[in-house]
Design an enzyme around this catalytic site. Structure first.
Site, mmCIF file in Angstrom:
data_model
loop_
_atom_site.group_PDB
_atom_site.id
_atom_site.type_symbol
_atom_site.label_atom_id
_atom_site.label_comp_id
_atom_site.label_asym_id
_atom_site.label_seq_id
_atom_site.Cartn_x
_atom_site.Cartn_y
_atom_site.Cartn_z
ATOM 1 N N SER A 211 -7.147 7.380 7.243
ATOM 2 C CA SER A 211 -5.881 6.852 6.741
ATOM 3 C C SER A 211 -5.151 7.747 5.758
ATOM 4 O O SER A 211 -3.983 7.517 5.468
ATOM 5 C CB SER A 211 -6.109 5.486 6.090
ATOM 6 O OG SER A 211 -6.970 5.616 4.989
ATOM 7 N N HIS A 239 -6.909 1.212 11.230
ATOM 8 C CA HIS A 239 -5.540 1.743 11.333
ATOM 9 C C HIS A 239 -5.096 2.001 12.769
ATOM 10 O O HIS A 239 -4.186 2.804 12.995
ATOM 11 C CB HIS A 239 -5.423 3.030 10.504
ATOM 12 C CG HIS A 239 -5.566 2.776 9.040
ATOM 13 N ND1 HIS A 239 -4.496 2.420 8.244
ATOM 14 C CD2 HIS A 239 -6.656 2.771 8.245
ATOM 15 C CE1 HIS A 239 -4.927 2.234 7.000
ATOM 16 N NE2 HIS A 239 -6.234 2.439 6.971
ATOM 17 N N LYS A 270 -3.668 -5.205 8.139
ATOM 18 C CA LYS A 270 -2.754 -4.161 8.615
ATOM 19 C C LYS A 270 -1.964 -4.710 9.815
ATOM 20 O O LYS A 270 -1.062 -5.497 9.610
ATOM 21 C CB LYS A 270 -3.534 -2.886 8.869
ATOM 22 C CG LYS A 270 -4.367 -2.542 7.595
ATOM 23 C CD LYS A 270 -4.964 -1.208 7.580
ATOM 24 C CE LYS A 270 -6.022 -1.042 6.494
ATOM 25 N NZ LYS A 270 -5.651 -1.420 5.140
#
Ligand SMILES: Cc1ncc(COP(=O)(O)O)c(C=O)c1O
Length: 425
Positions: A211, A239, A270
């Protein structure tokens, strides 16, 4: 940099009067933070906004907020699929709040498993096409729990040197031997696994997308190496969920590794757009983790409204093909535009929905970050120890709901700030 920051451990001057005995500067358990306090104060004294104390005064959409009274484009939120304002997701949360109340008041092991917790675990099984799913209160706790529970005394965890803090903390919480390999190096992974004794069980921990720089792992090669040495594999796909691979399962799916990864860790914070974490697996004994996992047992479960929003969001992500395309198109436009302007980026190509702009040092990063914020753009400022190799960077995370016009506006803001600060000639 002020003098205080240059001497981060300097204590405040004492005042003395007459013959009063000299009072020793008070030292206690918090004295170790004096350096951090001085550094932060120096930053504030220089007149910039604290990048780590931003308040969203109003959030208007997945891509717009009011910060310091100003309309601001959000480009640092991990809200990749823009699900936070989805009407169905909000309705599911409201409905659960009405029907089940605001919280569970207990652990999943006692009174904290509600109808909605069963539903969200089923949604995860369906999303990943796996037989087992366990939900934790955050992604951080999912890593803490699964790594410390799986790998015990006399066993091994082998992890990438640039792993997320939750992976490192999961190692620390367990009793296994820890071995690190060079970031994304298949060769180093192979070498280090080869040096370990054959008998003990081993867990290789990888991330689909790293990330900080937005680079992806060569999972295909790494999983092959891990299997060659008889190790199990866990991949953290925090992610990538929702937009990598034909079903949005992550980098492991995009690289054709279905059925070859033993555990997938993910988060609701997320792409899913709420809060929570999970692990999915096809292992026939996976359910046993619930019986031994301290970060699962000794904490309260997520509120029903949170898991209800997650269920709806996960089910919608299964078919969010058009959103995925918009996200990738935005990511490519931003990466290409910044690269063409001459910014130094974390990756040569647009590998993920994270674009990291690398700056020379903290001062340049802070000034650039402030210039963007003043212009109406919020990005993450990241610095060591969170970043690899002592880098200072501005991290952009792109959303499917950014319009192409917003991306062009963002590029214009970067150009103006880069020229004003002297990053661009
Ligand atoms: C790779 C990775 N794993 C786990 C987490 C933790 O997720 P959560 O925000 O749900 O605690 C993060 C959060 O940034 C992450 O980047």
């Amino acid at each position: 940099m002020t003098e205080a920051a240059a001497q981060p451990h300097a204590l405040p001057p004492q005042s003395f009067s007459g013959d009063a005995p000299e009072i020793a500067p008070e030292r206690d358990l918090l004295s170790k933070f004096d350096g951090l306090i001085a550094e932060r104060q120096a930053l504030l004294d220089s007149g910039v906004t604290d990048p780590f104390a931003i308040v969203m005064e109003q959030v208007k959409s997945p891509t717009e907020a009011v910060i310091r009274g100003k309309d601001t484009i959000l480009l640092g939120t991990y809200n990749y699929m823009g699900m936070t304002f989805d009407a169905d997701v909000i309705a599911a949360g409201k409905d659960a709040l009405e029907k089940f109340g605001s919280g569970t008041n207990g652990s999943r092991m006692l009174n904290g498993t509600f109808h909605d917790h069963m539903e969200v675990e089923q949604a995860l099984r369906d999303f990943y096409g796996m037989t087992g799913a366990i939900v934790f209160s955050t992604g951080y706790m999912a890593n803490l729990g699964i790594i410390s529970t799986l790998a015990g005394k006399g066993e091994y965890v082998i992890l990438d040197a640039d792993s997320h803090a939750s992976i490192y903390d999961g190692c620390q919480q367990g009793n296994a031997e820890i071995v690190r390999f060079r970031h994304n190096s298949v060769e180093d992974l192979d070498k280090r696994l080869g040096r370990l004794p054959k008998e003990p069980a081993k867990l290789v921990v990888l991330e689909g997308v790293y990330s900080m720089l937005g680079d992806i792992a060569p999972l295909k090669e790494m999983v092959a190496v891990a299997k060659k040495h008889g190790a199990m594999v866990l991949v953290d796909e925090a992610h990538s969920m929702g937009f990598f691979g034909p079903n949005g399962r992550g980098v492991y799916e995009a690289q054709g590794l279905e059925g070859q990864v033993d555990f997938v860790v993910g988060t609701f914070s997320k792409s899913v757009g709420t809060v929570g974490g999970f692990v999915v697996s096809n292992h026939p004994k996976f359910e046993a983790v619930r019986l031994a996992c301290r970060p699962y047992i000794f904490t309260a479960s997520l509120p029903p409204s949170v898991v209800a929003t997650a269920t709806t969001s996960i089910r919608k992500l299964m078919t969010a093909h058009e959103k995925r395309e918009r996200l990738w198109s935005n990511a490519r436009a931003l990466h290409g535009g910044l690269k063409d302007m001459g910014f130094r980026l974390g990756t040569e190509n647009c590998d993920s929905a994270i674009v990291a702009v690398i700056l020379d040092d903290q001062e340049q990063a802070v000034i650039m970050w402030q210039a963007l914020l003043d212009g109406g753009l919020y990005v993450n400022m990241a610095r060591p120890p969170a970043t690899p190799a002592g880098t200072y960077l501005l991290r952009c995370s792109i959303c499917a709901e950014h319009t192409p016009e917003q991306i062009q506006t963002v590029l214009g803001m970067f150009r103006a700030a880069g020229q004003a600060v002297g990053v661009l000639s």
